[in-house]
Design a protein around this motif. Structure first.
Motif, mmCIF file in Angstrom:
data_model
loop_
_atom_site.group_PDB
_atom_site.id
_atom_site.type_symbol
_atom_site.label_atom_id
_atom_site.label_comp_id
_atom_site.label_asym_id
_atom_site.label_seq_id
_atom_site.Cartn_x
_atom_site.Cartn_y
_atom_site.Cartn_z
ATOM 1 N N SER A 1 0.849 -1.189 0.000
ATOM 2 C CA SER A 1 0.000 0.000 0.000
ATOM 3 C C SER A 1 0.888 1.243 0.000
ATOM 4 O O SER A 1 2.082 1.181 0.329
ATOM 5 C CB SER A 1 -0.882 0.010 1.253
ATOM 6 N N ALA A 2 0.301 2.369 -0.345
ATOM 7 C CA ALA A 2 1.044 3.631 -0.301
ATOM 8 C C ALA A 2 1.545 3.895 1.124
ATOM 9 O O ALA A 2 2.660 4.397 1.311
ATOM 10 C CB ALA A 2 0.174 4.779 -0.787
ATOM 11 N N ALA A 3 0.753 3.536 2.121
ATOM 12 C CA ALA A 3 1.158 3.739 3.511
ATOM 13 C C ALA A 3 2.397 2.907 3.851
ATOM 14 O O ALA A 3 3.316 3.388 4.520
ATOM 15 C CB ALA A 3 0.012 3.391 4.456
ATOM 16 N N ALA A 4 2.426 1.659 3.390
ATOM 17 C CA ALA A 4 3.584 0.794 3.665
ATOM 18 C C ALA A 4 4.821 1.308 2.944
ATOM 19 O O ALA A 4 5.932 1.290 3.504
ATOM 20 C CB ALA A 4 3.281 -0.642 3.247
ATOM 21 N N ALA B 1 5.349 4.429 2.096
ATOM 22 C CA ALA B 1 5.715 5.660 2.809
ATOM 23 C C ALA B 1 6.513 5.345 4.066
ATOM 24 O O ALA B 1 7.536 5.984 4.342
ATOM 25 C CB ALA B 1 4.456 6.446 3.171
ATOM 26 N N GLU B 2 6.076 4.352 4.803
ATOM 27 C CA GLU B 2 6.777 3.996 6.032
ATOM 28 C C GLU B 2 8.197 3.501 5.747
ATOM 29 O O GLU B 2 9.142 3.892 6.415
ATOM 30 C CB GLU B 2 5.995 2.922 6.790
ATOM 31 N N THR C 1 5.707 10.823 3.720
ATOM 32 C CA THR C 1 4.291 10.883 4.101
ATOM 33 C C THR C 1 3.522 10.016 3.112
ATOM 34 O O THR C 1 4.006 9.735 2.002
ATOM 35 C CB THR C 1 3.748 12.328 4.038
ATOM 36 N N GLU C 2 2.344 9.615 3.487
ATOM 37 C CA GLU C 2 1.547 8.786 2.585
ATOM 38 C C GLU C 2 1.181 9.559 1.318
ATOM 39 O O GLU C 2 1.183 9.003 0.212
ATOM 40 C CB GLU C 2 0.286 8.277 3.289
ATOM 41 N N ASP C 3 0.887 10.849 1.455
ATOM 42 C CA ASP C 3 0.562 11.659 0.287
ATOM 43 C C ASP C 3 1.749 11.717 -0.678
ATOM 44 O O ASP C 3 1.574 11.596 -1.889
ATOM 45 C CB ASP C 3 0.159 13.076 0.718
ATOM 46 N N ALA D 1 4.118 9.503 -0.954
ATOM 47 C CA ALA D 1 4.245 8.159 -1.537
ATOM 48 C C ALA D 1 3.279 7.994 -2.708
ATOM 49 O O ALA D 1 3.661 7.457 -3.752
ATOM 50 C CB ALA D 1 4.003 7.085 -0.481
ATOM 51 N N LYS D 2 2.065 8.471 -2.561
ATOM 52 C CA LYS D 2 1.087 8.378 -3.657
ATOM 53 C C LYS D 2 1.567 9.161 -4.872
ATOM 54 O O LYS D 2 1.453 8.686 -6.003
ATOM 55 C CB LYS D 2 -0.278 8.898 -3.195
#
Length: 114
Positions: free
Chosen positions: A80-83, A85-86, A91-93, A95-96
């Protein structure tokens, strides 16, 4: 984030083309310290600045391609974008946006637009 991991992330990557013994000397930086003529120093430092900017841009493009590949829905192990990003300390944004940028690069579109 643990202090040791934060310290590792903040430290610049070792420059592989500089001899290890020179890199170990904190005063040494691509022999700039040995240039006495200010014009020559400015010229060489400017060359290095431009080279590092180009390397920075290329590295970001490779990050974007990797992010897009990791997020590819055709992968059984996609992230996922969150993973993403981490793992990249984004940030998740961001990463997207990097995933979108990487998808464009993989399609052969455009230049750096990060």
């Amino acid at each position: 984030m643990a202090e040791a991991e934060r310290e590792r992330r903040l430290r610049p990557a070792q420059l592989l083309f500089e001899p290890a013994e020179a890199a170990a000397d904190p005063e040494h930086f691509f022999d700039l310290e040995s240039i006495d003529d200010p014009r020559a120093l400015l010229a060489r430092a400017t060359e290095l600045t431009l080279a590092f900017r180009a390397a920075h841009d290329r590295a970001i493009e490779f990050q974007a391609v990797a992010a897009a590949q990791l997020a590819d829905p055709r992968r059984f192990d996609r992230l996922s974008a969150a993973a993403i990003a981490e793992s990249a300390d984004w940030t998740e944004d961001y990463a997207k946006r990097m995933i979108e940028f990487g998808e464009g690069l993989l399609r052969g579109e455009g230049e750096s637009r990060h």
